[in-house]
Design a protein around this motif. Structure first.
Motif, PDB file in Angstrom:
ATOM      1  N   LEU A 143      30.588 -37.228  99.790  1.00 24.19           N
ATOM      2  CA  LEU A 143      29.986 -38.511 100.408  1.00 24.19           C
ATOM      3  C   LEU A 143      28.702 -38.833  99.907  1.00 24.19           C
ATOM      4  N   GLY A 144      27.613 -37.761  99.742  1.00 23.17           N
ATOM      5  CA  GLY A 144      26.277 -38.442  99.416  1.00 23.17           C
ATOM      6  C   GLY A 144      26.463 -38.522  98.030  1.00 23.17           C
ATOM      7  N   LEU A 145      27.185 -37.834  97.190  1.00 21.62           N
ATOM      8  CA  LEU A 145      27.114 -37.818  95.922  1.00 21.62           C
ATOM      9  C   LEU A 145      27.739 -39.414  95.585  1.00 21.62           C
ATOM     10  N   ILE A 146      28.688 -40.018  96.335  1.00 19.47           N
ATOM     11  CA  ILE A 146      29.194 -41.521  96.168  1.00 19.47           C
ATOM     12  C   ILE A 146      28.210 -42.199  96.492  1.00 19.47           C
ATOM     13  N   GLY A 147      27.288 -41.804  97.252  1.00 14.75           N
ATOM     14  CA  GLY A 147      26.036 -42.958  97.688  1.00 14.75           C
ATOM     15  C   GLY A 147      25.182 -42.648  96.412  1.00 14.75           C
ATOM     16  N   VAL A 148      24.924 -41.576  95.671  1.00 12.83           N
ATOM     17  CA  VAL A 148      24.222 -41.483  94.561  1.00 12.83           C
ATOM     18  C   VAL A 148      24.872 -42.059  93.349  1.00 12.83           C
ATOM     19  N   HIS A 149      25.850 -42.270  93.371  1.00  6.91           N
ATOM     20  CA  HIS A 149      26.740 -42.744  92.309  1.00  6.91           C
ATOM     21  C   HIS A 149      26.629 -44.539  92.522  1.00  6.91           C
ATOM     22  N   ALA A 150      26.527 -45.069  93.562  1.00  9.02           N
ATOM     23  CA  ALA A 150      26.291 -46.410  93.987  1.00  9.02           C
ATOM     24  C   ALA A 150      24.839 -46.778  93.454  1.00  9.02           C
ATOM     25  N   LEU A 151      23.959 -45.849  93.942  1.00  8.24           N
ATOM     26  CA  LEU A 151      22.351 -46.154  93.501  1.00  8.24           C
ATOM     27  C   LEU A 151      22.299 -46.267  91.991  1.00  8.24           C
ATOM     28  N   ILE A 152      23.155 -45.225  91.355  1.00  3.99           N
ATOM     29  CA  ILE A 152      22.822 -45.443  89.831  1.00  3.99           C
ATOM     30  C   ILE A 152      23.501 -46.572  89.135  1.00  3.99           C
ATOM     31  N   PHE A 153      25.037 -46.839  89.539  1.00  7.27           N
ATOM     32  CA  PHE A 153      25.739 -47.609  88.832  1.00  7.27           C
ATOM     33  C   PHE A 153      25.654 -48.993  89.229  1.00  7.27           C
ATOM     34  N   ARG A 154      25.573 -49.169  90.543  1.00  6.09           N
ATOM     35  CA  ARG A 154      25.384 -50.713  90.882  1.00  6.09           C
ATOM     36  C   ARG A 154      24.403 -51.579  90.125  1.00  6.09           C
ATOM     37  N   PRO A 155      23.254 -51.253  89.990  1.00  9.95           N
ATOM     38  CA  PRO A 155      22.421 -52.013  89.206  1.00  9.95           C
ATOM     39  C   PRO A 155      22.704 -52.209  87.581  1.00  9.95           C
ATOM     40  N   ILE A 156      23.426 -51.307  87.079  1.00 11.14           N
ATOM     41  CA  ILE A 156      23.849 -51.380  85.515  1.00 11.14           C
ATOM     42  C   ILE A 156      25.182 -51.568  85.351  1.00 11.14           C
ATOM     43  N   VAL A 157      26.093 -51.529  86.225  1.00 10.80           N
ATOM     44  CA  VAL A 157      27.353 -51.805  86.157  1.00 10.80           C
ATOM     45  C   VAL A 157      27.954 -53.069  86.915  1.00 10.80           C
ATOM     46  N   TYR A 158      27.905 -52.669  88.366  1.00 11.01           N
ATOM     47  CA  TYR A 158      28.713 -53.378  89.331  1.00 11.01           C
ATOM     48  C   TYR A 158      28.059 -54.827  89.785  1.00 11.01           C
ATOM     49  N   LYS A 159      26.733 -54.695  89.331  1.00 13.09           N
ATOM     50  CA  LYS A 159      25.877 -56.024  89.610  1.00 13.09           C
ATOM     51  C   LYS A 159      25.795 -56.929  88.357  1.00 13.09           C
ATOM     52  N   ARG A 160      26.273 -56.420  87.168  1.00  7.90           N
ATOM     53  CA  ARG A 160      26.245 -57.007  86.020  1.00  7.90           C
ATOM     54  C   ARG A 160      27.618 -57.321  85.145  1.00  7.90           C
ATOM     55  N   THR A 161      28.470 -57.659  86.063  1.00  8.04           N
ATOM     56  CA  THR A 161      30.054 -57.649  85.532  1.00  8.04           C
ATOM     57  C   THR A 161      29.926 -58.901  84.635  1.00  8.04           C
ATOM     58  N   GLU A 162      29.284 -59.745  84.710  1.00 10.84           N
ATOM     59  CA  GLU A 162      29.420 -61.061  83.921  1.00 10.84           C
ATOM     60  C   GLU A 162      29.073 -60.788  82.476  1.00 10.84           C
ATOM     61  N   GLU A 163      28.036 -59.942  82.440  1.00 15.73           N
ATOM     62  CA  GLU A 163      27.527 -59.545  81.040  1.00 15.73           C
ATOM     63  C   GLU A 163      28.646 -58.423  80.474  1.00 15.73           C
ATOM     64  N   LEU A 164      29.203 -57.706  81.297  1.00 17.91           N
ATOM     65  CA  LEU A 164      30.206 -56.862  80.835  1.00 17.91           C
ATOM     66  C   LEU A 164      31.235 -57.505  80.304  1.00 17.91           C
ATOM     67  N   ASP A 165      31.925 -58.617  81.027  1.00 17.20           N
ATOM     68  CA  ASP A 165      32.885 -59.509  80.578  1.00 17.20           C
ATOM     69  C   ASP A 165      32.741 -60.176  79.228  1.00 17.20           C
ATOM     70  N   ARG A 166      31.380 -60.345  78.763  1.00 15.81           N
ATOM     71  CA  ARG A 166      31.135 -60.921  77.509  1.00 15.81           C
ATOM     72  C   ARG A 166      31.315 -60.021  76.461  1.00 15.81           C
ATOM     73  N   SER A 167      31.121 -58.772  76.830  1.00 13.44           N
ATOM     74  CA  SER A 167      31.236 -57.493  75.797  1.00 13.44           C
ATOM     75  C   SER A 167      32.765 -57.363  75.189  1.00 13.44           C
ATOM     76  N   ALA A 168      32.678 -57.198  74.064  1.00 12.63           N
ATOM     77  CA  ALA A 168      33.994 -57.284  73.123  1.00 12.63           C
ATOM     78  C   ALA A 168      34.730 -55.621  73.452  1.00 12.63           C
ATOM     79  N   VAL A 169      33.983 -54.783  73.881  1.00 10.66           N
ATOM     80  CA  VAL A 169      34.401 -53.375  74.053  1.00 10.66           C
ATOM     81  C   VAL A 169      33.866 -53.097  75.309  1.00 10.66           C
TER      82      VAL A 169
END
Lengths: 107, 160
Positions: B104-130
């Motif tokens: 559960l703690g590691l899931i929290g760490v996962h959120a801290l790491i990936f939220r700013p670079i993946v889950y909060k930047r979805t529009e940018e990811l949608d524009r990427s071809a790959v």
């Protein structure tokens, strides 16, 4: 169908995306369930709740592949019908979860 | 474990654990939430990995499920706390329970790491071809961590 998520998509389209995955998961659930049942048949056969879970499961499966599927595939279903069908589906599947837990608690 | 004993001796928790119906009802709610929540996590991750829902944008998948995931987490934590504290002495000595808490703690760490670079930047990811590697890593780790979490939850009951 409840219009509470993925609102830009039709239920028919979401169904197309999910049906293969649902079928694979269902096969796993059924086979693992049969294995669990066969390992302790005598306990399950005298359990008062277990048959209720099986009735709920049968109802949920039949409903899923008939009414639910038919309405989900409709291009423009009446919103009330869509919501009603979705609520009944959720209630049936939730009752299967409750049946599974209560099988272990009420002998 | 005197602390665990005093927690589970709280009147409310004693009546809860002794009730024939309350404990299994709360456990059923906990599991229903896991089924619904797990389904949403799986759907989102399949989209992030490019394995399904390719006609839908990542933004649509992530933002549409976000409020439901929040509700799911709250109900899961509240019901989970109730279940664990009502049998605190038993859980305190159970290594599978503590493994689950570490995950559960590691899931929290996962959120801290990936939220700013993946889950909060979805529009940018949608524009990427790959599909970018960081997105795939986030999805695979999420699937591994949640599967481990659900598995540990199930195994808790089998530890003597």
């Amino acid at each position: 169908m409840l219009n509470l998520g993925l609102r830009k998509e039709t239920a028919a389209r979401i169904l197309r995306y999910t049906e293969l995955w649902t079928l694979i998961a269902l096969i796993f659930v059924l086979f693992s369930g049969i294995a669990l049942f066969m390992s302790q048949t005598e306990i399950y056969l005298v359990n008062l709740i277990f048959p209720l879970k099986m009735y709920a499961l049968a109802a949920a499966l039949i409903y899923n592949f008939t009414v639910h599927r038919k309405v989900a595939k409709m291009e423009n279903p009446p919103p009330v019908l869509s919501k009603l069908v979705a609520i009944v589906s959720l209630l049936l599947w939730v009752s299967v979860v409750f049946g599974g837990i209560f099988t272990g608690f009420l002998v | 474990m005197p602390t665990a004993h005093s927690i589970q001796s709280i009147d409310f928790l004693v009546s809860f654990s002794e009730s024939v119906l309350a404990y299994p009802i709360v456990l059923s709610i906990h599991l229903t939430c896991i089924a619904l929540f797990g389904g949403m996590i799986l759907m989102t991750n399949l989209r992030l990995l490019g394995l399904n829902f390719m006609g839908l944008t990542i933004t649509e998948m992530v933002t549409s499920f976000r409020p439901w995931k929040r509700v799911g987490v709250i109900v899961m934590i509240v019901t989970g706390l109730l279940l664990a504290t009502s049998e605190a002495e038993k859980y305190a000595l159970n290594p599978i329970f503590w493994t689950k808490m570490v995950i559960l703690g590691l899931i929290g760490v996962h959120a801290l790491i990936f939220r700013p670079i993946v889950y909060k930047r979805t529009e940018e990811l949608d524009r990427s071809a790959v599909i970018l590697t960081k997105v795939k890593i986030a999805a695979i780790l999420s699937l591994v961590l949640w599967t481990a979490m659900f598995t540990m939850g199930r195994l808790i009951a089998y530890w003597d």
